[in-house]
Each structure stands twice: as structure tokens, then as C-alpha cells.
Write a protein that holds these residues in place. Structure first.
Motif, mmCIF file in Angstrom:
data_model
loop_
_atom_site.group_PDB
_atom_site.id
_atom_site.type_symbol
_atom_site.label_atom_id
_atom_site.label_comp_id
_atom_site.label_asym_id
_atom_site.label_seq_id
_atom_site.Cartn_x
_atom_site.Cartn_y
_atom_site.Cartn_z
ATOM 1 N N THR A 110 0.548 -1.653 -4.716
ATOM 2 C CA THR A 110 -0.248 -0.384 -5.031
ATOM 3 C C THR A 110 -0.679 0.395 -3.687
ATOM 4 O O THR A 110 -0.611 1.516 -3.514
ATOM 5 N N SER A 111 -0.930 -0.573 -2.647
ATOM 6 C CA SER A 111 -1.227 -0.112 -1.407
ATOM 7 C C SER A 111 -0.302 0.646 -0.692
ATOM 8 O O SER A 111 -0.569 1.576 0.322
ATOM 9 N N ASN A 112 1.081 0.629 -1.135
ATOM 10 C CA ASN A 112 2.201 1.202 -0.624
ATOM 11 C C ASN A 112 2.683 2.438 -1.366
ATOM 12 O O ASN A 112 3.738 3.196 -0.931
ATOM 13 N N LEU A 113 2.060 2.700 -2.606
ATOM 14 C CA LEU A 113 2.632 3.595 -3.386
ATOM 15 C C LEU A 113 1.808 5.031 -3.103
ATOM 16 O O LEU A 113 0.725 5.205 -2.745
ATOM 17 N N LEU A 114 2.611 5.890 -3.082
ATOM 18 C CA LEU A 114 2.179 7.368 -3.096
ATOM 19 C C LEU A 114 2.078 8.006 -4.188
ATOM 20 O O LEU A 114 1.191 8.513 -4.701
ATOM 21 N N GLY A 139 -2.011 -8.851 -3.795
ATOM 22 C CA GLY A 139 -0.570 -9.169 -4.164
ATOM 23 C C GLY A 139 -0.541 -9.576 -5.449
ATOM 24 O O GLY A 139 0.504 -9.987 -5.919
ATOM 25 N N LEU A 140 -1.770 -10.116 -5.932
ATOM 26 C CA LEU A 140 -1.835 -10.777 -7.509
ATOM 27 C C LEU A 140 -1.224 -9.766 -8.307
ATOM 28 O O LEU A 140 -0.507 -10.198 -9.387
ATOM 29 N N PHE A 141 -1.738 -8.737 -8.425
ATOM 30 C CA PHE A 141 -1.418 -7.611 -9.328
ATOM 31 C C PHE A 141 -0.816 -6.539 -8.916
ATOM 32 O O PHE A 141 -1.376 -5.948 -7.442
ATOM 33 N N ASN A 142 0.429 -6.014 -9.277
ATOM 34 C CA ASN A 142 1.216 -4.945 -8.631
ATOM 35 C C ASN A 142 1.637 -3.849 -9.965
ATOM 36 O O ASN A 142 1.451 -4.377 -10.904
ATOM 37 N N LEU A 143 2.173 -2.873 -9.503
ATOM 38 C CA LEU A 143 2.862 -2.013 -10.605
ATOM 39 C C LEU A 143 4.216 -1.956 -10.443
ATOM 40 O O LEU A 143 4.710 -2.026 -9.551
ATOM 41 N N GLU A 144 4.660 -2.251 -11.894
ATOM 42 C CA GLU A 144 6.093 -2.141 -11.894
ATOM 43 C C GLU A 144 6.613 -0.803 -12.548
ATOM 44 O O GLU A 144 5.925 -0.134 -13.645
ATOM 45 N N GLN A 167 18.841 -17.495 0.186
ATOM 46 C CA GLN A 167 17.993 -18.439 0.303
ATOM 47 C C GLN A 167 16.526 -18.211 0.012
ATOM 48 O O GLN A 167 16.276 -16.840 -0.021
ATOM 49 N N PRO A 168 15.750 -19.096 -0.324
ATOM 50 C CA PRO A 168 14.335 -18.761 -0.539
ATOM 51 C C PRO A 168 13.684 -17.884 0.555
ATOM 52 O O PRO A 168 14.178 -17.979 1.887
ATOM 53 N N THR A 169 12.971 -16.882 0.323
ATOM 54 C CA THR A 169 12.493 -15.874 1.175
ATOM 55 C C THR A 169 10.896 -15.999 1.026
ATOM 56 O O THR A 169 10.349 -15.844 -0.113
ATOM 57 N N PHE A 170 10.174 -16.081 2.145
ATOM 58 C CA PHE A 170 8.617 -16.057 1.872
ATOM 59 C C PHE A 170 8.050 -14.979 2.802
ATOM 60 O O PHE A 170 8.381 -14.576 3.968
ATOM 61 N N VAL A 171 7.117 -14.122 2.109
ATOM 62 C CA VAL A 171 6.660 -12.761 2.752
ATOM 63 C C VAL A 171 4.964 -12.780 2.710
ATOM 64 O O VAL A 171 4.435 -13.339 1.679
ATOM 65 N N ASP A 172 4.263 -12.603 3.677
ATOM 66 C CA ASP A 172 2.885 -12.375 3.603
ATOM 67 C C ASP A 172 2.558 -11.373 2.571
ATOM 68 O O ASP A 172 3.241 -10.208 2.308
ATOM 69 N N PRO A 173 1.835 -11.593 1.710
ATOM 70 C CA PRO A 173 1.192 -10.482 0.649
ATOM 71 C C PRO A 173 0.858 -9.354 1.102
ATOM 72 O O PRO A 173 1.168 -8.447 0.500
ATOM 73 N N GLN A 174 0.225 -9.330 2.272
ATOM 74 C CA GLN A 174 -0.055 -8.003 2.800
ATOM 75 C C GLN A 174 1.100 -7.211 3.455
ATOM 76 O O GLN A 174 0.830 -5.939 3.431
ATOM 77 N N ALA A 175 1.955 -7.657 3.543
ATOM 78 C CA ALA A 175 3.180 -7.301 4.180
ATOM 79 C C ALA A 175 4.453 -6.734 3.282
ATOM 80 O O ALA A 175 5.261 -6.002 3.575
ATOM 81 N N ALA A 220 3.234 -4.658 9.354
ATOM 82 C CA ALA A 220 1.921 -4.673 9.536
ATOM 83 C C ALA A 220 1.337 -5.113 8.259
ATOM 84 O O ALA A 220 2.216 -5.441 7.281
ATOM 85 N N GLU A 221 0.141 -5.330 8.219
ATOM 86 C CA GLU A 221 -0.440 -5.976 6.950
ATOM 87 C C GLU A 221 -1.727 -4.854 6.366
ATOM 88 O O GLU A 221 -2.285 -4.102 6.980
ATOM 89 N N ASN A 222 -1.732 -4.764 4.898
ATOM 90 C CA ASN A 222 -2.584 -4.007 4.328
ATOM 91 C C ASN A 222 -3.860 -4.464 4.311
ATOM 92 O O ASN A 222 -3.978 -5.904 4.451
ATOM 93 N N ALA A 223 -4.812 -3.674 4.359
ATOM 94 C CA ALA A 223 -6.364 -4.184 4.245
ATOM 95 C C ALA A 223 -6.316 -4.664 2.951
ATOM 96 O O ALA A 223 -5.580 -4.506 1.847
ATOM 97 N N VAL A 224 -7.064 -5.739 2.834
ATOM 98 C CA VAL A 224 -7.223 -6.530 1.424
ATOM 99 C C VAL A 224 -7.789 -5.668 0.375
ATOM 100 O O VAL A 224 -8.847 -4.906 0.364
ATOM 101 N N TYR A 225 -7.365 -5.534 -0.653
ATOM 102 C CA TYR A 225 -7.596 -4.809 -1.892
ATOM 103 C C TYR A 225 -8.442 -5.365 -2.828
ATOM 104 O O TYR A 225 -7.863 -6.428 -3.203
ATOM 105 N N SER A 226 -9.418 -4.771 -3.316
ATOM 106 C CA SER A 226 -10.065 -5.341 -4.209
ATOM 107 C C SER A 226 -10.390 -4.449 -5.473
ATOM 108 O O SER A 226 -10.295 -3.114 -5.434
#
Length: 230
Positions: A110-114, A139-144, A167-175, A220-226
Motif C-alpha cells: 500500500t505504501s507504493n500504491l497511488l 508487508g504483513l497485509f497488502n492489497l491485491e 530460484q528462491p528470492t528474498f526481499v526486505d518487506p520495506q523494499a 530504498a525502504e518504506n517507513a514502517v506502516y502501522s
């Protein structure tokens, strides 16, 4: 009055297209009475014409319960009327995603959605991961998004697209910006006792992807969303 500010490169791009990139960092959209739009609150930077912004309510009881429990989806608004609306967020780069049918779906941080076409359906999705997911703060809850229509997504810097099928891919939830909804990411944790005493790597939580599909990553990383921010 004279200024290079008034050069053509800074003028509004005037057309009747639904979506137009005014620049890499600003999006111009056309709103008509029969084509409203859904946008994240705070994404509008300017508008012209007779345009109205209202809170977007839930379309089902299940969606309402998820919004109430998570705060996710509570920060979207409905854009209606007749005019032009300009969207941007913190001078991030913007790209468009066109979904082409009922089986086409995309999960977005959601932090990246306009904004997205009202014709698209949207649903709050939870990433499995237990305690690790809760600790990630994002990154726990997102919009589909699913169906036929277009979504505008912003990215802090130039986006990178990773193929998760090989292959397995690992990404920082903020990125993590967005990914194929066919993928079912899980939270991967590398938590030790040292993590709780400030001696961890700082990279103890990742989103794990593996399967046919892609994930878009920003440098870059998004600010933590609450939920309190929704």
C-alpha cells in the motif's frame, strides 16, 4: 514575467487519455462521471475541474472486517467528477500496470500504491509468517488488485524486476513494491538472541518468494506502516 520555469517541458500535458505520465515523478489522470478512480489518501497533489474526494467504504462485510482489524485499505479514497487529477508521492518514480482480465492479479504494498481504476476489484491479503510477520512492521497485509484496468504504482528510485521462477528470492518487506499474485510469499526470519540485544545483522526478516512470477524491488525502504496511520 519571464522565467525558464515557463518552458514547454514544465507545462501540463493536455490530452484526454485516462493515464498520462506528466514526468517520471508525476501522474496526470482524467476523471469522468462514468469512470471514477480509487486512490490512496495523500497521493493527490493537484486537480482541475469539478472533482470530489470521498472515503472509500468497504464493498463487502468481509472486506470491512479486514479493514477494521488491520487498518489496511482504510487509507483509500474515491475520486469522482469531471476534471484532471495529478498524483505523486515524495518525488518517487511512477510506473503503470495494466491488468488484462479476471485471472490477472497483482499484489501491491500500500505504501507504493497511488491510484487504480474503479473497475478493478481489490482485496486485503495477509502474508503468512506468524511472529516473524508481526515483527516486520510492514508487508504483513497488502492489497491485491484483480480484473481489467490500470493501476499506478510509485517506486523510490528505479525499479528492479526479479524473476522468482528459477530460484528462491528474498526481499526486505520495506523494499518490496509489488508482485505477481500467483506467488505466495512467506516471512523468513533469522532471529537469534543477539537480535534482541542490538547485535543482529539488521536484516533478520525477509519476504520469501519462489514460483512462476515476479517481484518488483525498489532501492530504498518504506517507513514502517502501522494501522494508526490508516
Amino acid at each position: 514575467m519571464r522565467s525558464e520555469l515557463f518552458s514547454q517541458r514544465n507545462a501540463e500535458i493536455q490530452n484526454q487519455d485516462r493515464w498520462t505520465l506528466q514526468s517520471k515523478k508525476m501522474l496526470r489522470t482524467v476523471i469522468t462521471p462514468n469512470a471514477p478512480m480509487i486512490a490512496t489518501k495523500g497521493a493527490m497533489v493537484a486537480y482541475q475541474g469539478d472533482v470530489h474526494f470521498t472515503h472509500q467504504g468497504s464493498k463487502s462485510v468481509g472486506q470491512f472486517m479486514k479493514k477494521a482489524a488491520t487498518g489496511e485499505g482504510g487509507n483509500v479514497m474515491r475520486v469522482e467528477g469531471h476534471g484532471e487529477v495529478f498524483f505523486a508521492r515524495e518525488a518517487s518514480n511512477i510506473f503503470m500496470m495494466s491488468l488484462e482480465g479476471p485471472q490477472d492479479a497483482l499484489t501491491v504494498n500500500t505504501s507504493n500504491l497511488l491510484a487504480f481504476d474503479d473497475a478493478l476489484s481489490w482485496e486485503i491479503k495477509r502474508i503468512k509468517g506468524g511472529v516473524g510477520a508481526m515483527a516486520s512492521g510492514s508487508g504483513l497485509f497488502n492489497l491485491e488488485l484483480a480484473g481489467r484496468g490500470t493501476a499506478a504504482i510509485c517506486c523510490k528510485g528505479e525499479p528492479m524486476v526479479l524473476d522468482c521462477s528459477q530460484q528462491p528470492t528474498f526481499v526486505d518487506p520495506q523494499a518490496a513494491v509489488c508482485w505477481s499474485s500467483a506467488l505466495a510469499p512467506q516471512i523468513k526470519t533469522d532471529v537469534s538472541i543477539g537480535t534482541f540485544f542490538g547485535r543482529g545483522s539488521g536484516e533478520s526478516i525477509q519476504l520469501a518468494f519462489h514460483g512462476p512470477g515476479f517481484v518488483v524491488v525498489q532501492p530504498a525502504e518504506n517507513a514502517v506502516y502501522s494501522a494508526a496511520q490508516a
